[in-house]
Design an enzyme around this catalytic site. Sequence first.
Site, PDB file in Angstrom:
ATOM      1  N   ARG A  38      24.534 -47.866 -19.542  1.00 30.69           N
ATOM      2  CA  ARG A  38      23.728 -47.822 -20.765  1.00 30.69           C
ATOM      3  C   ARG A  38      23.275 -46.401 -21.091  1.00 30.69           C
ATOM      4  O   ARG A  38      23.126 -46.053 -22.266  1.00 30.69           O
ATOM      5  CB  ARG A  38      22.527 -48.746 -20.617  1.00 30.69           C
ATOM      6  CG  ARG A  38      22.961 -50.186 -20.705  1.00 30.69           C
ATOM      7  CD  ARG A  38      21.849 -51.149 -20.388  1.00 30.69           C
ATOM      8  NE  ARG A  38      22.230 -52.490 -20.830  1.00 30.69           N
ATOM      9  CZ  ARG A  38      21.569 -53.592 -20.516  1.00 30.69           C
ATOM     10  NH1 ARG A  38      20.488 -53.520 -19.775  1.00 30.69           N
ATOM     11  NH2 ARG A  38      21.971 -54.759 -20.965  1.00 30.69           N
ATOM     12  N   LYS A 199      29.311 -73.830 -20.402  1.00 24.97           N
ATOM     13  CA  LYS A 199      28.802 -74.994 -21.125  1.00 24.97           C
ATOM     14  C   LYS A 199      28.911 -74.883 -22.640  1.00 24.97           C
ATOM     15  O   LYS A 199      28.662 -73.825 -23.215  1.00 24.97           O
ATOM     16  CB  LYS A 199      27.328 -75.181 -20.778  1.00 24.97           C
ATOM     17  CG  LYS A 199      27.098 -75.648 -19.353  1.00 24.97           C
ATOM     18  CD  LYS A 199      25.622 -75.860 -19.149  1.00 24.97           C
ATOM     19  CE  LYS A 199      25.369 -76.593 -17.838  1.00 24.97           C
ATOM     20  NZ  LYS A 199      23.933 -76.839 -17.676  1.00 24.97           N
ATOM     21  N   GLY A 357      28.176 -61.177 -20.885  1.00 27.53           N
ATOM     22  CA  GLY A 357      28.008 -60.640 -19.532  1.00 27.53           C
ATOM     23  C   GLY A 357      29.173 -60.955 -18.617  1.00 27.53           C
ATOM     24  O   GLY A 357      29.776 -60.057 -18.013  1.00 27.53           O
ATOM     25  N   GLY A 380      22.926 -60.722 -25.130  1.00 27.98           N
ATOM     26  CA  GLY A 380      22.260 -61.625 -26.077  1.00 27.98           C
ATOM     27  C   GLY A 380      22.484 -61.243 -27.528  1.00 27.98           C
ATOM     28  O   GLY A 380      22.720 -62.107 -28.376  1.00 27.98           O
TER      29      GLY A 380
HETATM   30  P1  ADP Z   1      29.499 -64.980 -20.888  1.00 28.03           P
HETATM   31  O1  ADP Z   1      28.459 -64.467 -19.924  1.00 28.03           O
HETATM   32  O2  ADP Z   1      30.674 -64.071 -21.005  1.00 28.03           O
HETATM   33  O3  ADP Z   1      28.914 -65.347 -22.224  1.00 28.03           O
HETATM   34  P2  ADP Z   1      29.287 -67.655 -19.838  1.00 28.03           P
HETATM   35  O4  ADP Z   1      28.021 -67.260 -19.139  1.00 28.03           O
HETATM   36  O5  ADP Z   1      29.172 -68.579 -20.978  1.00 28.03           O
HETATM   37  O6  ADP Z   1      30.091 -66.338 -20.268  1.00 28.03           O
HETATM   38  O7  ADP Z   1      30.276 -68.375 -18.807  1.00 28.03           O
HETATM   39  C1  ADP Z   1      30.688 -67.804 -17.617  1.00 28.03           C
HETATM   40  C2  ADP Z   1      30.730 -68.792 -16.483  1.00 28.03           C
HETATM   41  O8  ADP Z   1      31.504 -69.929 -16.792  1.00 28.03           O
HETATM   42  C3  ADP Z   1      31.349 -68.203 -15.256  1.00 28.03           C
HETATM   43  O9  ADP Z   1      30.361 -68.094 -14.249  1.00 28.03           O
HETATM   44  C4  ADP Z   1      32.464 -69.144 -14.877  1.00 28.03           C
HETATM   45  O10 ADP Z   1      32.570 -69.373 -13.493  1.00 28.03           O
HETATM   46  C5  ADP Z   1      32.054 -70.408 -15.581  1.00 28.03           C
HETATM   47  N1  ADP Z   1      33.204 -71.310 -15.796  1.00 28.03           N
HETATM   48  C6  ADP Z   1      34.293 -71.063 -16.529  1.00 28.03           C
HETATM   49  N2  ADP Z   1      35.145 -72.086 -16.476  1.00 28.03           N
HETATM   50  C7  ADP Z   1      34.589 -73.026 -15.673  1.00 28.03           C
HETATM   51  C8  ADP Z   1      34.994 -74.317 -15.220  1.00 28.03           C
HETATM   52  N3  ADP Z   1      36.161 -74.846 -15.590  1.00 28.03           N
HETATM   53  N4  ADP Z   1      34.153 -74.989 -14.409  1.00 28.03           N
HETATM   54  C9  ADP Z   1      32.979 -74.428 -14.043  1.00 28.03           C
HETATM   55  N5  ADP Z   1      32.540 -73.228 -14.447  1.00 28.03           N
HETATM   56  C10 ADP Z   1      33.334 -72.522 -15.247  1.00 28.03           C
HETATM   57 MG    MG Z   2      27.013 -65.485 -18.704  1.00 28.16          MG
END
Ligand code: ADP
Ligand code: MG
Length: 399
Positions: A38, A199, A357, A380
């Site tokens: 950063r 999710k 992230g 965010g």
């Molecule tokens: P970002 O931080 O890039 O926005 P998210 O926090 O929404 O991404 O999602 C990342 C998480 O999703 C990771 O920790 C990954 O392990 C989990 N993940 C991805 N696919 C699956 C799956 N099929 N089952 C369980 N967890 C999953």
């Molecule tokens: Mg995340």
Amino acid sequence: MATFKKLDDLPDIAGKVVLVRVDFNLPMKDGQVTEDTRVRAAAPTILELSAKGAKVLLLAHFGRPKGAKDPSQSLSLVIGAVEKVLGKEVMFVPEVAGEIAKQAIGILNNGDIALLENTRFWPGEEKNDPAFVAAIAANADLYVNDAFSAAHRAHATTEGLAHILPAYAGRAMQAELEALQKALGNPEKPVAAVVGGAKVSTKLDVLKHLVARVDHLIIGGGMANTFLAARGVDVGKSLCEHDLTATADEILEAADKAGCTVHLPYDVVVSKEFAPNPPSLRTCNVHEVAADEMILDVGPAAVEALGDVLKTCKTLVWNGPMGAFETPPFDTATVALARTAAALTKEGSLISVAGGGDTVAALHHAGVADDFSYVSTAGGAFLEWMEGRELPGVKALEI
Ligand code: ADP
Ligand code: MG
């Protein structure tokens, strides 16, 4: 896109006091800064202003002190890391406004840089209190915002100051806004979006916003399971939000109406236990997942087909990994698709913008973060932008 003033539009600033909002909310361990990305992001803006003879005052928040002074969250802790990146001495000022700040600013020479204390030590920061804003502005001539990652907050130093001082976007802010504009504001079509992650519930607004704007919506990660379940697939023990299948259906319908093609995996990588290289690992069609198995990655046939989709597209926006990429071999689909996107970007046929992230971590893991057109580390703020929201810190810069 509405326009904003950039550093190119600055008047002569020699001898002027310029407040620069940066993101120095740096990760620390045992009193040491562990990651200075950063600071490196803000360095071009700070050094450009300094070179033009301004007296540069850096404003940032650090941690969550909730409006009270807390020495363990003082920005004095990061000053060494900041000086190292800038290659210049930085004066620390233990206030942001008032007599002490005024006196400290008074001894700065043209081109000098000072770091003011954690803005969140004062309740007026998060309340965007006009009296606090005015007190900070009283010691300065201009305001530059270089902290896109804090722009989803309407705080005194991310939003309020822009209304009472001449306000400019710093170089990092400018690059972020230009990249995001290219990706979703006014993109070259066809546009693909990859949305993955754990999710659906955390990304409903992202999905709803995207279906009306992109030609291809590629859904992977845990959230794909909820969509598969909505389509009547038995996803076994997979992470799945069964209470959201009706919402998933609505999103699929909205996509249909908008002419957006939704891509769900048709083969998947499953196992009975969630562990590295588990003995029960196998690849199967989505209709063959057993009751005691969970889907942990998109399968190879689907990944190849998704790569072909990207080859037909001009623009890609990506948030969320395709699988549980932290645990091998469930990083395979994410790595493969990221490498395809990176190769197309290098060839010049794709503009690729990614953020989030875990997404940024996954792209580094795949070794392609530098090959994407733009990778946002804004967390965010990036997600709120993907949801189509107006970010108050950006809005306040518009002219
Ligand atoms: P970002 O931080 O890039 O926005 P998210 O926090 O929404 O991404 O999602 C990342 C998480 O999703 C990771 O920790 C990954 O392990 C989990 N993940 C991805 N696919 C699956 C799956 N099929 N089952 C369980 N967890 C999953
Ligand atoms: Mg995340």
